[in-house]
Motif scaffolding. Structure first.
Motif, PDB file in Angstrom:
ATOM      1  N   GLN A   1      -6.297   2.808  -5.876  1.00 26.95           N
ATOM      2  CA  GLN A   1      -6.402   1.609  -5.274  1.00 26.95           C
ATOM      3  C   GLN A   1      -5.236   1.407  -3.950  1.00 26.95           C
ATOM      4  O   GLN A   1      -5.022   1.013  -3.576  1.00 26.95           O
ATOM      5  CB  GLN A   1      -4.821   0.983  -6.055  1.00 26.95           C
ATOM      6  CG  GLN A   1      -5.129   1.089  -7.442  1.00 26.95           C
ATOM      7  CD  GLN A   1      -4.705   0.246  -8.340  1.00 26.95           C
ATOM      8  OE1 GLN A   1      -3.801  -1.008  -7.886  1.00 26.95           O
ATOM      9  NE2 GLN A   1      -5.315  -0.227  -9.720  1.00 26.95           N
ATOM     10  N   LYS A   2      -5.687   2.859  -3.013  1.00 25.27           N
ATOM     11  CA  LYS A   2      -5.145   3.047  -2.091  1.00 25.27           C
ATOM     12  C   LYS A   2      -3.819   3.264  -1.769  1.00 25.27           C
ATOM     13  O   LYS A   2      -2.989   2.322  -0.633  1.00 25.27           O
ATOM     14  CB  LYS A   2      -5.995   2.127  -0.571  1.00 25.27           C
ATOM     15  CG  LYS A   2      -7.261   1.760  -0.848  1.00 25.27           C
ATOM     16  CD  LYS A   2      -8.137   3.556  -0.505  1.00 25.27           C
ATOM     17  CE  LYS A   2      -9.626   2.737  -0.486  1.00 25.27           C
ATOM     18  NZ  LYS A   2     -10.295   4.476  -0.137  1.00 25.27           N
ATOM     19  N   VAL A   3      -2.945   3.438  -2.537  1.00 30.52           N
ATOM     20  CA  VAL A   3      -1.863   3.462  -2.500  1.00 30.52           C
ATOM     21  C   VAL A   3      -1.480   4.214  -2.447  1.00 30.52           C
ATOM     22  O   VAL A   3      -1.661   5.243  -3.058  1.00 30.52           O
ATOM     23  CB  VAL A   3      -1.156   2.797  -3.880  1.00 30.52           C
ATOM     24  CG1 VAL A   3       0.542   3.094  -3.759  1.00 30.52           C
ATOM     25  CG2 VAL A   3      -1.272   1.121  -3.772  1.00 30.52           C
TER      26      VAL A   3
ATOM     27  N   GLU B   1       0.280  -1.098  -0.246  1.00 27.14           N
ATOM     28  CA  GLU B   1      -0.053  -0.108   0.134  1.00 27.14           C
ATOM     29  C   GLU B   1       1.093   1.394  -0.091  1.00 27.14           C
ATOM     30  O   GLU B   1       0.132   2.127   0.793  1.00 27.14           O
ATOM     31  CB  GLU B   1      -0.582   0.088   1.113  1.00 27.14           C
ATOM     32  CG  GLU B   1      -1.891  -1.396   1.054  1.00 27.14           C
ATOM     33  CD  GLU B   1      -2.690  -1.131   2.247  1.00 27.14           C
ATOM     34  OE1 GLU B   1      -2.238  -0.837   3.181  1.00 27.14           O
ATOM     35  OE2 GLU B   1      -3.846  -1.264   2.113  1.00 27.14           O
TER      36      GLU B   1
END
Lengths: 614, 218
Positions: free
Chosen positions: A334-336, A305
């Motif tokens: 993408q919650k990165v 992440e």
């Protein structure tokens, strides 16, 4: 050693995950179906080694070949080493759990000088003869690469072949030669002679070193057709160079537990103390398109992440804003989160801060390296106090209340005034914070200052300079502490004794091989770890071998002295390094590679920044 | 959005993965498998996972449970199952994915199989003696190394022993759940405090999770 026995033992040590293997992304092959078994050894703990990008790249690349099985080996922590010795268990690779002595090629990456005892200790635990000359067949060929290979002389007796420069191409070429020679029954001597013909392969056994009476080097003489100078290798086109699509993702928490995306190699700056800034020349960038694609792929395949954009100075990437724009398109959903290490104070714009803020609110770290403008000019850190203050202002305005600053102590020409300048700068940053009407409300400020000890390194303009001795370093550290006038500035510094040893090895020669072997016998290991470093044992080892460490550290070298690495060519010329050294003593700066070419020698590759349009 | 329960087994070298590491691994597994899991919406957004019962390092399991929420209703249990199975590391077997039937709070017991090497055949006798006396003292280490004394014998819901070929197999059911959890590792300690040598453990395995009525936790 049976698996069952190993399982019993693993449960009796700290963090058994260090030795268990089986991580997502680790490569298991059928050993009866591979031709070359390569043990990639990192001479430090699992958590440190697994954070290293170079290892990830080469591990994936070697394993992308069907006939090679590359496995990982790390230095066991002391508790497990004890268990191994008690139970007569050899050091093993994580994938197959096979002992080190079963491997065809054993490769070490040398990231810092203080790992040398671990290299020897790992060979010993893996039951591989330490000295190159005692390994008479092609079984257990020991090779090594990484930044310390630029002066590998202190461990020259133990290693068969060193890789100079970047490994992606040369490593595979050597593995192919190995295969051919082994299958045709070629002797080790003949193999080494042929290896020396591969560009970037340095075979120390093919060079004789003679010494003058004053202990300096008289001559380095190649034999058996080995080249006068061994030139380093670089990857010319980073866009088309192998990059892993996935990483081995450890179960236990490691130091850098995130995806890492390389954006460029080399650095345009030419700070005179920085070895990386010289040995990785010329600067070669990946395109924003490549970086974005590879980064996205890595995140998808690893599930990480966080992704870090890695280079020696990421804010110097010419396409940074464009790249961040592209990456933010997918990273948010993408919650990165994206992290940017190695930011510089002179090009840290409010726009960049906006993006970094969107990305992740972590600490801000900058490296002015020296406390006064004069000394910053000496080291060619082309950063002004105005820029430092402005950057901190921008950061505070953006809501940050803590900044971390890196400095060095013991730089050439340094005076006490330069040292006191460090804490004074810290004080001025604190003062500025409290004078800001728009400062973050209700919060104090913390300026943390970390001071390391300068160690002159080969292939830098300071390779000729003496290093400060122990008492001088300790006096300076004391002076620093006393000069600090506020609790808002936190000072931390490195252990001065490890720097002494680092300095000896950085510019050492082959006479140190015996000292390192002796130190290992006395039980030295993990010298980079404060809790295990034993200075007295090291001094004993020097004494036992009749070698004087001061000879390597406290002596200024003349420009015409033959240095232990004089036969190695990193494509930065002596003329250039000497010119830079002279300029340093005049406190005169040099423009960076993008501003004006200094004809350092790296343009022999005709790549990257050397052929950029200006 | 709906609740989903993932049933899995953890075997082999995966037993060296501690509970905290397992949590991080599972987050990555869900990401890699592309499962549209729900993230918390606070300051520190993270994938919302609940392990029904943490498992100590060194223990394998045939049956463990994780709960999470899925944001995309078009993902069937079957799709999630397939995606996870495809990406799971060796040693993690995804057994099933379905909606939770019981509440996590209903979890009360877990059964374990412990296999000791018993070459001198003294273990069973000493265990039987301990059980007969109805007192098996053990020390439970809590947070901040706080030590509580407990009597293991009182905690045992059921126990069966079997000895064959120098191997002692103990099947034991112990409390596991919100109100109380007893770690089966504590048995090792009891042997030692009863004057036996620390026995070599071959297998420590969690077999099943149960509710109060010893019905399978589902």
């Amino acid at each position: 050693m049976t698996e069952e026995k190993l399982e019993q033992l693993l449960l009796s040590v700290q963090k058994p995950g260090r030795y268990a293997g089986n991580e997502q992304g680790s490569v298991i092959k059928d050993k009866s179906k591979v031709d070359v078994r390569f043990a990639f050894c990192f001479p430090d703990t699992y958590e440190v080694g697994m954070s290293h990008l170079g290892m990830k790249i080469l591990y994936s690349q070697f394993n992308s070949k069907d006939h090679i099985w590359c496995e990982r080996v790390f230095a066991p922590w002391v508790d497990f080493e004890e268990v191994m010795r008690k139970n007569d268990m050899p050091l093993f690779a994580l994938e197959s759990h096979d002992p080190l002595y079963e491997f065809d090629i054993i490769g070490f990456t040398l990231q810092y000088e203080l790992c040398y005892t671990n290299v020897l200790n790992m060979l010993r635990l893996g039951r591989v003869p330490l000295l190159s000359k005692d390994r008479t067949s092609l079984k257990n060929l020991v090779v090594a690469g990484g930044p310390c290979a630029c002066n590998p002389e202190p461990i020259a007796d133990f290693v068969d072949v060193f890789f100079l420069g970047e490994g992606e191409e040369v490593d595979l070429e050597l593995i192919e030669l190995y295969r051919e020679c082994r299958d045709n029954g070629v002797s080790k001597e003949e193999f080494l002679r042929r290896a020396a013909e591969i560009e970037g392969c340095y075979v120390p056994a093919l060079y004789d070193i003679s010494y003058n009476e004053d202990k300096t080097i008289k001559a380095i003489t190649p034999k058996d057709g080995a080249p006068e100078k061994v030139q380093k290798r670089i990857i010319k086109d980073l866009d088309n160079c192998f990059y892993p699509e996935t990483f081995v993702t450890p179960f236990i928490e490691i130091i850098h537990d995130r995806a890492v995306q390389e954006v460029f190699r080399g650095c345009i700056r030419g700070c005179r103390f920085c070895q990386a800034g010289f040995i990785y020349r010329p600067v070669r960038e990946k395109s924003a398109e490549t970086v974005n694609r590879q980064a996205k792929c890595l995140c998808e395949n690893t599930g990480y992440e966080e992704i870090s954009l890695s280079s020696l100075s990421t804010s110097d990437y010419t396409q940074l804003e464009e790249l961040l724009g592209e990456m933010l398109d997918w990273s948010d959903s993408q919650k990165v989160s994206i992290s940017l290490p190695s930011l510089r104070v002179d090009n840290f714009s409010p726009e960049l801060l906006e993006k970094v803020k969107k990305i992740k609110k972590s600490g801000l770290t900058f490296a002015p390296e020296a406390g006064t403008q004069r000394l910053r000019d000496v080291i060619n850190k082309n950063v002004t106090e105005d820029e430092i203050m402005r950057t901190c202002y921008t950061a505070f305005k953006g809501g940050y209340t803590a900044v971390k600053l890196y400095f060095m102590l013991g730089l050439p020409t340094e005076t006490d005034e330069d040292l006191v300048g460090i804490t004074q700068l810290g004080q001025r940053i604190v003062n500025m914070f409290y004078e800001m009407p728009e400062r973050p409300k209700g919060k104090g400020v913390n300026v943390s200052i970390s001071v390391s000890t300068f160690v002159p390194k080969p292939f830098t303009p300071f390779q000729y300079e003496p290093q400060d001795g122990l008492s001088e370093v300790e006096r300076k550290q004391k002076l620093l502490v006393e000069s600090n006038t506020t609790k808002k500035v936190t000072l931390s510094w490195h252990d001065s004794k490890t720097s002494i040893l680092e300095g000896v090895f950085a510019r050492g020669d082959r006479r140190l091989c015996a000292v390192i072997a002796e130190a290992v016998k006395l039980g030295c290991k993990f010298d980079g770890w404060g809790e295990l470093f034993d200075y007295d044992k090291w001094m004993q080892a020097f004494k036992n071998c009749g070698v004087d460490p001061d000879f390597y550290n406290h002596r200024a070298r003349s420009f015409d002295e033959i240095l232990p690495w004089s036969h190695l060519d990193y494509c930065v010329s002596d003329e250039f390094l000497q010119r830079e050294n002279r300029l340093a003593h005049e406190a005169a700066t040099t423009p960076n590679c993008r501003q004006k070419c200094q004809n350092c020698g790296a343009n022999c590759f005709k790549e990257g920044v050397c052929i950029e349009k200006r | 959005m709906r609740n989903v329960r993932v049933f899995y087994a953890k075997r082999g070298r995966m037993k060296y993965v501690s509970h905290l590491d397992m949590n991080r691994y599972m987050v990555r597994l869900f990401k890699v498998a592309g499962v549209p899991a729900w993230y918390t919406e606070g300051f520190n957004q993270h994938l919302y996972l609940t392990f029904a019962q943490p498992l100590s390092l060194g223990i394998t399991t045939d049956y463990d449970v994780i709960d999470l929420k899925i944001t995309d209703d078009s993902y069937t249990n079957q799709t999630v199952l397939k995606a996870l199975q495809e990406k799971a590391a060796e040693g993690i077997e995804i057994l099933d994915v379905r909606e939770p039937w019981m509440k996590t709070a209903e979890l009360t017991y877990a059964s374990y199989t412990i296999i000791y090497k018993d070459s001198d055949n003294g273990l069973l006798e000493s265990l039987e003696k301990l059980l007969k006396g109805n007192v098996i003292p053990a020390e439970k280490k809590g947070k901040k190394n706080k030590i509580t004394l407990l009597n293991l014998a009182e905690k045992i819901k059921s126990i069966e022993t079997d000895r064959e070929d120098g191997v002692l197999t103990v099947k034991v059911t112990l409390p596991a759940g919100n109100t109380e959890t007893v770690n089966p590792m504590l048995f090792l300690q009891s042997f030692e405090s009863a004057g036996n040598r620390r026995p070599e453990v071959v297998i420590y395995n969690r077999d099943m999770l149960f509710n109060e009525n010893l019905e399978r936790f589902e």
